[in-house]
Design an enzyme around this catalytic site. Sequence first.
Site, PDB file in Angstrom:
ATOM      1  N   ARG A  74      43.685  62.545  26.549  1.00 60.40           N
ATOM      2  CA  ARG A  74      44.753  62.519  27.557  1.00 60.40           C
ATOM      3  C   ARG A  74      44.256  62.842  28.963  1.00 60.40           C
ATOM      4  NH1 ARG A  74      47.490  64.558  22.957  1.00 60.40           N
ATOM      5  NH2 ARG A  74      49.121  63.098  22.294  1.00 60.40           N
ATOM      6  N   GLU A  96      34.212  42.029  50.390  1.00 66.63           N
ATOM      7  CA  GLU A  96      35.125  43.165  50.453  1.00 66.63           C
ATOM      8  C   GLU A  96      34.930  43.960  51.745  1.00 66.63           C
ATOM      9  OE1 GLU A  96      37.630  43.901  48.623  1.00 66.63           O
ATOM     10  OE2 GLU A  96      37.363  43.007  46.635  1.00 66.63           O
ATOM     11  N   GLU A 126      50.203  52.441  45.235  1.00 65.76           N
ATOM     12  CA  GLU A 126      50.509  51.078  45.663  1.00 65.76           C
ATOM     13  C   GLU A 126      51.994  50.770  45.606  1.00 65.76           C
ATOM     14  OE1 GLU A 126      47.400  47.987  44.961  1.00 65.76           O
ATOM     15  OE2 GLU A 126      49.055  46.920  44.005  1.00 65.76           O
ATOM     16  N   HIS A 159      42.370  36.273  42.216  1.00 62.35           N
ATOM     17  CA  HIS A 159      42.480  36.643  40.814  1.00 62.35           C
ATOM     18  C   HIS A 159      42.856  35.447  39.942  1.00 62.35           C
ATOM     19  CE1 HIS A 159      43.126  41.267  41.461  1.00 62.35           C
ATOM     20  NE2 HIS A 159      41.879  40.894  41.605  1.00 62.35           N
ATOM     21  N   HIS A 193      33.723  38.236  41.413  1.00 61.16           N
ATOM     22  CA  HIS A 193      34.962  38.748  42.007  1.00 61.16           C
ATOM     23  C   HIS A 193      34.954  38.618  43.525  1.00 61.16           C
ATOM     24  CE1 HIS A 193      38.481  41.163  42.769  1.00 61.16           C
ATOM     25  NE2 HIS A 193      37.779  41.988  43.510  1.00 61.16           N
TER      26      HIS A 193
END
Length: 377
Positions: A131, A195, A246, A261, A275
């Site tokens: 977790r 990027e 976001e 994408h 990418h």
Amino acid sequence: MTASAPTETAPRTVRVELGQRAYDILIGPGLLAQAGARIAALRPGARVAIVTDRNVAERHLGTAEASLAAAGIDHSAIVVEPGEATKSYAGLQQVTEGLIAARIERRDLVLALGGGVVGDLAGFAASVVRRGLDFVQAPTTLLSQVDSSVGGKTGINSPQGKNLIGAFHQPVLVLADTAALDTLPARELRAGYAEVAKYGLLGDARLFDWLEGAWRDIVTGDAQRVEAVAASCLAKAAIVARDETETGDRALLNLGHTFGHALEAGAGYSQRLLHGEAVSIGMCLAFAYSARLGLCAGQDAVRAQRHLEAVGLPTRIADVPGELPDTDGLMRLIAQDKKVSRGRLTFILARGIGEAFIAEDVDADSVRAFLEEMRSA
């Protein structure tokens, strides 16, 4: 967010201000060899599981392991196959089971050593094992140093779309060793540069002006590279601090990604289209579509495309080798984009260089007609 002034021995430091979960991004050469000392100072007594891929392991795993050993840190390694296809359910199972088998506990650390695939995969595995485990990012590609290692987005791909399964899970430290970039193939460096250019195109016209003159030095690796990585991290850190999950303007960081994408998925997440290459094409499409809608000057769209072409990046759909889905197939992939809300398309468009904005409820028929035209351009 501030960046410390560089000295001969100290790396550049960018702070990501997230309250009690704030962390530093360290940028400069030689940081992999310092990983053990920095992790020991950050988390005394922690054991470390390194997650890396086979290619990165050949180049950098020995350095990381020697650094951890010198600091007296017990460690193990999980080595996955390189490539976007590893960001999958099978890859996640390999890493999570590896962490459990290594008996990594909550007070221990995961070290993501590699590019964006490794960082996303290791970070997501860390977010779910027991977790939640803390993790350190050690990005070894330009793309991961300026983008994916910062901000806490982790995840894997679905056959139906990229990054559709994941979690927000911030690292506790980022070690961006710029010397590691010297081992990258030229194609991967150029893909990562897309990027870097994105930060100028979306919100900083002065940065883009500088990149037009400095890109050769950034790609070939002099001191300008550290400055470019630091500038990119500063830009992203500022946005992440304002909008971690976001719900607002962090979506601006997806300039070029909605188109990109879809192209990545259409190319099968393969070496046909990296990418950063997909983002390059996607940004050109976003600017061209903005110009088509009368939102920005056509000369800005041309300027963005010419810069990315000069760097050696693909800028058109036709630049993707091999077959792609037809226009309707690409539209189905676009409809799976994470920014879609109740079936309404959301794109990051631009009013000019450095002036990106979030455009909601974009007309799907208009996008389809634009894509159909661009496929033959």
